[in-house]
Design an enzyme around this catalytic site. Structure first.
Site, PDB file in Angstrom:
ATOM      1  N   CYS A 122      10.993   2.538   1.167  1.00 19.96           N
ATOM      2  CA  CYS A 122       9.687   2.307   1.084  1.00 19.96           C
ATOM      3  C   CYS A 122       9.423   1.186   0.672  1.00 19.96           C
ATOM      4  O   CYS A 122       9.605   0.596  -0.433  1.00 19.96           O
ATOM      5  CB  CYS A 122       9.316   3.339   0.048  1.00 19.96           C
ATOM      6  SG  CYS A 122       7.751   3.252  -0.620  1.00 19.96           S
ATOM      7  N   CYS A 156       7.213   0.876  -2.444  1.00 19.76           N
ATOM      8  CA  CYS A 156       7.875   1.276  -3.570  1.00 19.76           C
ATOM      9  C   CYS A 156       8.487   0.016  -4.044  1.00 19.76           C
ATOM     10  O   CYS A 156       8.559  -0.241  -5.175  1.00 19.76           O
ATOM     11  CB  CYS A 156       8.630   2.511  -3.481  1.00 19.76           C
ATOM     12  SG  CYS A 156       7.907   3.827  -2.654  1.00 19.76           S
ATOM     13  N   ASP A 157       9.213  -0.437  -3.268  1.00 22.38           N
ATOM     14  CA  ASP A 157      10.447  -1.359  -3.476  1.00 22.38           C
ATOM     15  C   ASP A 157      10.301  -3.090  -3.186  1.00 22.38           C
ATOM     16  O   ASP A 157      11.192  -3.767  -3.506  1.00 22.38           O
ATOM     17  CB  ASP A 157      11.920  -0.700  -2.919  1.00 22.38           C
ATOM     18  CG  ASP A 157      12.172   0.748  -3.367  1.00 22.38           C
ATOM     19  OD1 ASP A 157      11.679   0.634  -4.492  1.00 22.38           O
ATOM     20  OD2 ASP A 157      12.718   1.178  -2.742  1.00 22.38           O
TER      21      ASP A 157
END
Ligand code: NAP
Length: 324
Positions: A138, A141-142
């Site tokens: 992701c 997200c990261d």
């Protein structure tokens, strides 16, 4: 041995990611005493991540497994019970609905399906070992953890190219590793990536191994044409080769789209009530769907949690109309 009576619940929730546990929290606070059949891989995709910085309410971020544990306890506090096994069969053609877990059978007046989706992985041992330590599924997200570092994205579809473009906001360079020499991604996304000076394409290349001890330090690639192997030093690998919705239990039982995702609300083709106010209704009245098993667009913990809340409210209101 449980009796048939104790096996009956007003609400049974199948799946225990952010959508399932938020549905449980809301159902429990509505005194519906939900049962969550959380599965052997309880907690969903966040169990495979380390730090989560984009879930509202955590100034300093939170570890994925810790967030799920907190959500689980929060729902338990209001009367949610859990079974840590996988559902093996459902029967939505009868009332109450029947849900089998091995030899045990549970019945429910309403069911919330929140079984999630699983990111497809390359299937390498070190990819799994370094998950959350340089390997991610992701970018939203990261990505921010990799400021000024070199990264790779595996895949050649819209997800991979979208992630590659997004990651160039942070990374010093993004290597797209694709097994063929033609992208599957839409033309407009391709053009954007090709024009991005931070993106380099590695065509006809497969990732044989993810290198790194405590965290990712590189990839080993093989050229599918020459068979030549080479190493690419970098700090992170984003695997973006597609997702599989966890809907095998519901084939021929609930309406699924061509990619296997659960269809809800206005998108239903065999809608039991087109005037229905329940946005999370599935093709069977009394069964609701929420989270990544439905949503292949946003796929975020917070959007899944939001939909879990909607499903719980829908189930509660629908049960009221049924006099239960
Ligand atoms: P996808 O279209 O199925 O593409 C998967 C990509 O990964 C393909 O390039 C495939 O290679 C590659 N791949 C699959 N298995 C692999 C393996 N084991 N090893 C190496 N490479 C592998 O999946 P997606 O990109 O996640 O897209 C899913 C759907 O969502 C699509 O309909 C897409 O259009 C849509 N989507 C749209 C947007 C957008 O419009 N903004 C963004 C994301 C997704 P091959 O090409 O060789 O098969």
């Amino acid at each position: 041995m449980l009796t048939a009576m104790t096996n009956h619940h007003k609400v049974v929730i199948i799946g225990s990611g952010p959508s399932g546990l938020t549905a449980a929290l809301y159902s429990a606070r509505a005194n519906l005493e939900p049962l969550v059949i959380e599965g052997f891989e309880a907690g969903g995709q966040l169990m495979l991540t380390t730090e989560v910085e984009n879930f509202p309410g955590f100034v300093d971020g939170v570890m994925g497994p810790e967030l799920m544990d907190t959500l689980r306890k929060q729902a338990a506090r209001f009367g949610t019970t859990y079974i840590s096994q996988d559902v093996t069969e459902v029967d939505f053609s009868v009332r109450p609905f029947r849900i089998k877990v091995g030899d045990d059978e549970y019945t429910a007046d309403a069911v919330i399906v929140s079984t999630g989706a699983s990111a497809k992985m390359l299937g390498l041992d070190n990819e799994r070992r370094l998950m959350g330590r340089g390997v991610s599924t992701c970018a939203t997200c990261d990505g921010a953890f990799f400021r000024d570092q070199e990264l790779a994205v595996a895949g050649g579809g819209d997800s991979a190219i979208e992630e590659a473009n997004f990651l160039t906001r942070f990374a010093s360079k993004v290597n797209v590793v694709h097994r063929r020499d033609i992208l599957r991604a839409s033309k407009i996304m391709q053009d954007r990536a090709m024009a991005n000076p931070k993106i380099e394409f590695h065509w006809n290349s497969v990732i044989n191994d993810v290198i790194g001890d405590q965290s990712v330090s590189g990839l080993q690639l093989t050229d599918t044409r020459s068979g030549e192997t080479r190493e690419l030093p970098l700090r992170g690998l984003f695997v973006a080769i597609g997702h599989t919705p966890n809907t095998s239990l519901f084939v021929d039982k609930l309406e699924l789209d061509d990619a296997g995702y659960l269809v809800v609300g206005d998108k239903l083709s065999n809608d039991w009530d087109q005037a229905s106010p329940y946005a999370t209704r599935t093709s069977i009245e009394g069964v609701f769907g929420a989270g990544d098993v439905v949503d292949h667009t946003y796929r975020q913990a917070i959007t899944a949690a939001g939909m879990g809340c909607q499903a719980a409210i829908d189930a509660e209101r629908w049960l009221e109309t049924q006099g239960r």
